[in-house]
Structures are given as C-alpha cells and as structure tokens.
Design a protein around this motif. Structure first.
Motif, PDB file in Angstrom:
ATOM      1  N   PHE A  56      50.994  14.057  59.620  1.00 41.15           N
ATOM      2  CA  PHE A  56      52.047  15.175  59.475  1.00 41.15           C
ATOM      3  C   PHE A  56      51.982  15.808  60.830  1.00 41.15           C
ATOM      4  CE2 PHE A  56      53.023  19.281  58.665  1.00 41.15           C
ATOM      5  CZ  PHE A  56      54.338  19.206  58.063  1.00 41.15           C
ATOM      6  N   GLU A  57      53.256  16.238  61.169  1.00 42.93           N
ATOM      7  CA  GLU A  57      53.282  17.223  62.396  1.00 42.93           C
ATOM      8  C   GLU A  57      54.589  18.022  62.058  1.00 42.93           C
ATOM      9  OE1 GLU A  57      52.173  19.514  65.688  1.00 42.93           O
ATOM     10  OE2 GLU A  57      51.093  17.841  64.648  1.00 42.93           O
ATOM     11  N   GLY A  58      54.534  19.166  61.768  1.00 41.36           N
ATOM     12  CA  GLY A  58      55.808  20.171  62.011  1.00 41.36           C
ATOM     13  C   GLY A  58      56.165  20.493  63.141  1.00 41.36           C
ATOM     14  N   VAL A  59      57.632  20.406  63.414  1.00 36.02           N
ATOM     15  CA  VAL A  59      58.208  20.917  64.671  1.00 36.02           C
ATOM     16  C   VAL A  59      59.249  21.925  64.223  1.00 36.02           C
ATOM     17  CG1 VAL A  59      59.550  20.373  66.912  1.00 36.02           C
ATOM     18  CG2 VAL A  59      57.929  18.672  65.758  1.00 36.02           C
ATOM     19  N   ARG A  60      59.105  23.028  64.868  1.00 36.93           N
ATOM     20  CA  ARG A  60      60.105  24.080  64.618  1.00 36.93           C
ATOM     21  C   ARG A  60      61.252  24.154  65.743  1.00 36.93           C
ATOM     22  NH1 ARG A  60      59.082  27.457  60.362  1.00 36.93           N
ATOM     23  NH2 ARG A  60      57.044  27.555  59.780  1.00 36.93           N
ATOM     24  N   LEU A  61      62.369  24.374  65.150  1.00 34.87           N
ATOM     25  CA  LEU A  61      63.480  24.497  66.139  1.00 34.87           C
ATOM     26  C   LEU A  61      64.355  25.804  66.197  1.00 34.87           C
ATOM     27  CD1 LEU A  61      65.620  21.208  65.248  1.00 34.87           C
ATOM     28  CD2 LEU A  61      64.109  21.603  67.147  1.00 34.87           C
ATOM     29  N   TYR A  62      64.401  26.527  67.266  1.00 36.09           N
ATOM     30  CA  TYR A  62      64.792  27.645  67.358  1.00 36.09           C
ATOM     31  C   TYR A  62      66.196  27.867  67.948  1.00 36.09           C
ATOM     32  CZ  TYR A  62      60.209  28.962  65.810  1.00 36.09           C
ATOM     33  OH  TYR A  62      59.010  29.138  65.085  1.00 36.09           O
ATOM     34  N   ALA A  90      63.498  22.973  70.634  1.00 37.34           N
ATOM     35  CA  ALA A  90      62.296  22.696  69.920  1.00 37.34           C
ATOM     36  C   ALA A  90      61.226  23.436  70.383  1.00 37.34           C
ATOM     37  CB  ALA A  90      61.764  21.184  69.883  1.00 37.34           C
ATOM     38  N   PHE A  91      60.209  23.911  69.533  1.00 44.31           N
ATOM     39  CA  PHE A  91      58.999  24.527  70.360  1.00 44.31           C
ATOM     40  C   PHE A  91      58.206  23.470  70.547  1.00 44.31           C
ATOM     41  CE2 PHE A  91      55.025  27.196  69.498  1.00 44.31           C
ATOM     42  CZ  PHE A  91      55.351  28.175  70.583  1.00 44.31           C
ATOM     43  N   ARG A  92      57.594  23.493  71.864  1.00 42.94           N
ATOM     44  CA  ARG A  92      56.508  22.753  72.310  1.00 42.94           C
ATOM     45  C   ARG A  92      56.674  21.369  71.752  1.00 42.94           C
ATOM     46  NH1 ARG A  92      51.126  26.743  72.441  1.00 42.94           N
ATOM     47  NH2 ARG A  92      52.176  28.179  73.786  1.00 42.94           N
ATOM     48  N   LEU A  93      57.782  20.617  71.923  1.00 34.06           N
ATOM     49  CA  LEU A  93      58.088  19.356  71.214  1.00 34.06           C
ATOM     50  C   LEU A  93      57.177  18.281  71.785  1.00 34.06           C
ATOM     51  CD1 LEU A  93      59.733  17.601  69.591  1.00 34.06           C
ATOM     52  CD2 LEU A  93      61.329  17.440  71.654  1.00 34.06           C
ATOM     53  N   GLY A  94      56.975  18.247  73.154  1.00 30.90           N
ATOM     54  CA  GLY A  94      56.032  17.344  73.614  1.00 30.90           C
ATOM     55  C   GLY A  94      54.554  17.174  73.384  1.00 30.90           C
ATOM     56  N   GLU A  95      54.105  18.657  72.969  1.00 29.82           N
ATOM     57  CA  GLU A  95      52.591  18.810  72.472  1.00 29.82           C
ATOM     58  C   GLU A  95      52.925  18.314  70.880  1.00 29.82           C
ATOM     59  OE1 GLU A  95      51.323  22.507  73.166  1.00 29.82           O
ATOM     60  OE2 GLU A  95      52.447  22.818  75.028  1.00 29.82           O
ATOM     61  N   HIS A  96      53.647  18.705  70.177  1.00 34.20           N
ATOM     62  CA  HIS A  96      53.714  17.978  68.921  1.00 34.20           C
ATOM     63  C   HIS A  96      53.925  16.611  68.712  1.00 34.20           C
ATOM     64  CE1 HIS A  96      54.160  21.840  66.657  1.00 34.20           C
ATOM     65  NE2 HIS A  96      55.024  22.205  67.575  1.00 34.20           N
ATOM     66  N   LEU A  97      54.723  15.918  69.774  1.00 30.95           N
ATOM     67  CA  LEU A  97      55.069  14.511  69.686  1.00 30.95           C
ATOM     68  C   LEU A  97      53.601  13.755  70.032  1.00 30.95           C
ATOM     69  CD1 LEU A  97      58.562  14.094  70.898  1.00 30.95           C
ATOM     70  CD2 LEU A  97      57.748  14.029  68.621  1.00 30.95           C
ATOM     71  N   ALA A  98      52.900  14.440  71.218  1.00 30.30           N
ATOM     72  CA  ALA A  98      51.759  13.823  71.551  1.00 30.30           C
ATOM     73  C   ALA A  98      50.582  13.890  70.446  1.00 30.30           C
ATOM     74  CB  ALA A  98      51.112  14.600  72.960  1.00 30.30           C
TER      75      ALA A  98
END
Length: 92
Positions: free
Chosen positions: A36-42, A53-61
């Motif tokens: 699980f990894e949550g990604v927040r959008l603003y 997306a807040f720090r999308l690359g880090e979440h996906l990695a």
C-alpha cells in the motif's frame, strides 16, 4: 474540510473508497501479500484546474520496491497498468 469523495483504484477501475473491499479469505489478507502507498493530490495555489501529486516519484519508487519484494511479475504488470490509469485520470 474538503467535500471531495475519497476514491480508490480497485479491480481495474476508480470506485468510491467504501466500495474497495477485499474478501477476508483472500491471499492478501491471509498471508499479508499486499502493498500500500497513499498519494495525495492537491490543487495548487492560483486556481489551477489540474491537481498536483505530492512527491509522486518518491511514492511510486517506494511502491515499486515493495512490489519487488513480493517478486510477482503479474503484480508488477498490474502496478504498471494502474499507475498509467491513475496518472491519466489525474492529469488528462
């Protein structure tokens, strides 16, 4: 407080978060075979129409590293597909 309805990507589609349910007898529940990894959008300041997306690359990695530990090629393909669906829905 936001009026936005929480959504989830579940079973190949975006659904209300409350509908994204996993059966108790699933392997993910019985043997903890899930990630699980949550990604927040603003919405950025200035009234931009598209969310960011807040720090999308880090979440996906992080999510990719977790999936690598499962070593399941089928899950990797689903992740790649879901990633594209989510990005397309958010930005186009």
């Amino acid at each position: 407080m936001s009026n936005a309805l929480p959504i989830a990507y579940h079973g190949g589609a975006f659904v209300p978060a409350g509908e994204a349910q996993v059966p108790a007898g699933s392997l993910a529940m019985r043997y903890a075979l899930s990630v699980f990894e949550g990604v927040r959008l603003y919405l950025p300041a200035g009234g931009a129409a598209r969310p960011v997306a807040f720090r999308l690359g880090e979440h996906l990695a992080r999510l990719r590293r977790s999936l690598d530990k499962l070593e399941d090629a089928r899950t990797q393909r689903r992740f790649d597909e879901a990633q594209w669906h989510c990005l397309l829905a958010a930005y186009f």
